[in-house]
Motif scaffolding. Sequence first.
Motif, PDB file in Angstrom:
ATOM      1  N   LYS A 198       0.810  -1.219   0.000  1.00 57.38           N
ATOM      2  CA  LYS A 198       0.000   0.000   0.000  1.00 57.38           C
ATOM      3  C   LYS A 198       0.845   1.272   0.000  1.00 57.38           C
ATOM      4  O   LYS A 198       0.574   2.210  -0.757  1.00 57.38           O
ATOM      5  CB  LYS A 198      -0.928  -0.010   1.224  1.00 57.38           C
ATOM      6  N   ILE A 212       4.628   0.449  -2.812  1.00 57.61           N
ATOM      7  CA  ILE A 212       4.245   0.263  -4.223  1.00 57.61           C
ATOM      8  C   ILE A 212       3.111   1.199  -4.604  1.00 57.61           C
ATOM      9  O   ILE A 212       3.087   1.742  -5.710  1.00 57.61           O
ATOM     10  CB  ILE A 212       3.848  -1.205  -4.492  1.00 57.61           C
ATOM     11  N   GLY A 213       2.164   1.409  -3.690  1.00 55.75           N
ATOM     12  CA  GLY A 213       1.042   2.294  -3.972  1.00 55.75           C
ATOM     13  C   GLY A 213      -0.083   1.616  -4.739  1.00 55.75           C
ATOM     14  O   GLY A 213      -0.741   2.238  -5.577  1.00 55.75           O
ATOM     15  N   LEU A 214      -0.328   0.337  -4.447  1.00 57.37           N
ATOM     16  CA  LEU A 214      -1.404  -0.393  -5.124  1.00 57.37           C
ATOM     17  C   LEU A 214      -2.765   0.025  -4.580  1.00 57.37           C
ATOM     18  O   LEU A 214      -2.881   0.447  -3.425  1.00 57.37           O
ATOM     19  CB  LEU A 214      -1.235  -1.895  -4.900  1.00 57.37           C
ATOM     20  N   SER A 243      -4.167  -4.839  -2.959  1.00 54.03           N
ATOM     21  CA  SER A 243      -3.351  -5.112  -1.769  1.00 54.03           C
ATOM     22  C   SER A 243      -3.997  -6.183  -0.902  1.00 54.03           C
ATOM     23  O   SER A 243      -3.325  -7.100  -0.405  1.00 54.03           O
ATOM     24  CB  SER A 243      -3.161  -3.830  -0.950  1.00 54.03           C
ATOM     25  N   SER A 296       7.888  -9.793 -13.652  1.00 59.04           N
ATOM     26  CA  SER A 296       7.914  -8.607 -12.804  1.00 59.04           C
ATOM     27  C   SER A 296       9.335  -8.068 -12.667  1.00 59.04           C
ATOM     28  O   SER A 296       9.567  -6.850 -12.725  1.00 59.04           O
ATOM     29  CB  SER A 296       7.343  -8.937 -11.418  1.00 59.04           C
ATOM     30  N   ASN A 352      10.565  -4.436 -14.103  1.00 57.62           N
ATOM     31  CA  ASN A 352      10.986  -3.421 -13.123  1.00 57.62           C
ATOM     32  C   ASN A 352      12.486  -3.498 -12.843  1.00 57.62           C
ATOM     33  O   ASN A 352      12.933  -3.184 -11.737  1.00 57.62           O
ATOM     34  CB  ASN A 352      10.214  -3.628 -11.817  1.00 57.62           C
ATOM     35  N   GLY A 400       3.001  -7.618  -6.679  1.00 56.95           N
ATOM     36  CA  GLY A 400       2.537  -6.242  -6.512  1.00 56.95           C
ATOM     37  C   GLY A 400       3.247  -5.287  -7.448  1.00 56.95           C
ATOM     38  O   GLY A 400       2.621  -4.405  -8.067  1.00 56.95           O
ATOM     39  N   TRP A 401       4.556  -5.455  -7.595  1.00 58.26           N
ATOM     40  CA  TRP A 401       5.311  -4.608  -8.522  1.00 58.26           C
ATOM     41  C   TRP A 401       4.894  -4.865  -9.976  1.00 58.26           C
ATOM     42  O   TRP A 401       4.900  -3.952 -10.809  1.00 58.26           O
ATOM     43  CB  TRP A 401       6.807  -4.839  -8.361  1.00 58.26           C
ATOM     44  N   TYR A 442       1.714  -3.024 -10.502  1.00 55.81           N
ATOM     45  CA  TYR A 442       2.027  -1.589 -10.538  1.00 55.81           C
ATOM     46  C   TYR A 442       2.578  -1.161 -11.893  1.00 55.81           C
ATOM     47  O   TYR A 442       2.241  -0.080 -12.409  1.00 55.81           O
ATOM     48  CB  TYR A 442       3.047  -1.263  -9.443  1.00 55.81           C
ATOM     49  N   SER A 443       3.421  -2.011 -12.490  1.00 56.36           N
ATOM     50  CA  SER A 443       4.058  -1.647 -13.755  1.00 56.36           C
ATOM     51  C   SER A 443       3.067  -1.535 -14.907  1.00 56.36           C
ATOM     52  O   SER A 443       3.367  -0.934 -15.942  1.00 56.36           O
ATOM     53  CB  SER A 443       5.153  -2.664 -14.107  1.00 56.36           C
ATOM     54  N   LYS A 461      -0.143  -0.294 -14.424  1.00 57.62           N
ATOM     55  CA  LYS A 461      -1.254   0.510 -13.900  1.00 57.62           C
ATOM     56  C   LYS A 461      -1.930   1.368 -14.961  1.00 57.62           C
ATOM     57  O   LYS A 461      -3.087   1.755 -14.825  1.00 57.62           O
ATOM     58  CB  LYS A 461      -0.768   1.384 -12.755  1.00 57.62           C
TER      59      LYS A 461
END
Length: 395
Positions: free
Chosen positions: A96, A99-101, A106, A299, A303, A349-350, A353-354, A356
Amino acid sequence: MVIYGYLGSYIAIHHKIIFDARIPWDAYFSFDNKSIVMTGGSFERHPLSYYFFNWIRELALLFSDGKMDGNFRFALAWFSNLAVSLSVLQVFKYLKNIIGLPLILSLLLILFFGSFSTTILLSFTPENFTYTLFLLTFFNHYSAIKLKKEEKIPTLALALSGITIGGLTVTNIIKVFIPVAFEKGLFKSWKKFENAVFRGIFTCICFILLYLNRIDFKYQNIFSKTNEQYEKFSNVKSTPTWDMILSYFFGGNMLFSNFILRDKNNMKGYEYKGIVMDVYSSWVPYYFIAVLLALIFWSYLKNFKNKLVQVLMISFLFDIGIHCIMRFGLHTSYIYGGHFAFVYPLLLGWLFYSYKESPKMLSFLAVIFCILFSYLLTNNYLRMNEFFWFLNQYY
């Protein structure tokens, strides 16, 4: 905490498997419950855990009025529950805050992680790996905050992390230094590089002095015992290496495999039944592992320039080197999941995010993830039913 707490409480109250004074090791899945609780484990692999488990044991005895009964087991189970629940919380905070998911992703990822065989077993098992899982997830979150803010990890924080993490499992101390190598401008400024070297040396000196004090400075014992342990846990030829790598190292900490019952003896005349994991008998788990590893590798490539992803992957590769290449404990490496299992949801998660900014790719990844998650839940639920049959029969 509610789910793990109910599971651990039920097992502690109705069964004796969490702690039985007659059973020193291997009652279930090669965990050494009694040995760990009473001594902290072998000094060559767990150099400072003796002191930590003294506190755990005394607190549990305080709760049980000095008796090693059901209340004692209940306290031990709840200490484990707290450690694993806080580990799941650290993974959630990373997803959260670092990464900011979105919240929904999350939550799905931590439910996925919380359903792993490793987290389920460690949630009621008094073991080094239980607390190592918490310390590693906590340190990964903390170091990620520092790297994201382009700050260095303070000397005392690094030393404390090295002593606690390396003290419970000696090889994990290397993971404490990995984030330091990615601090901003480290290799462009002699001052920053010298400071990093100083912090590393200070941490090592503190750890080594405490380690030597633990064994009364008889350092020769470290080499002889380490070699003895390596020979014991690295020369297993009953199963092909590739199958042990997939079934035990990559798969066993997520998906329960087939169970085998074995006759055990405590070397003092008491015989008991032990349950261990076998390699997978169906092709489906192998596909599960292959797809998940493909997503992890995807992933990492996507990244590659992200230093936080590099920290996670280098840490993971270090475990792969110890268990898969050096073959240390490869036949029981499903119990080492606390050292690296949290890397899976973080790298997933990453990956989310990539993409998004790509709704179609996100939808595609979400569908694959939901299929994997559904299979994980179904498989582990059925296997835990088998585990409870074992408990009802023998404990």
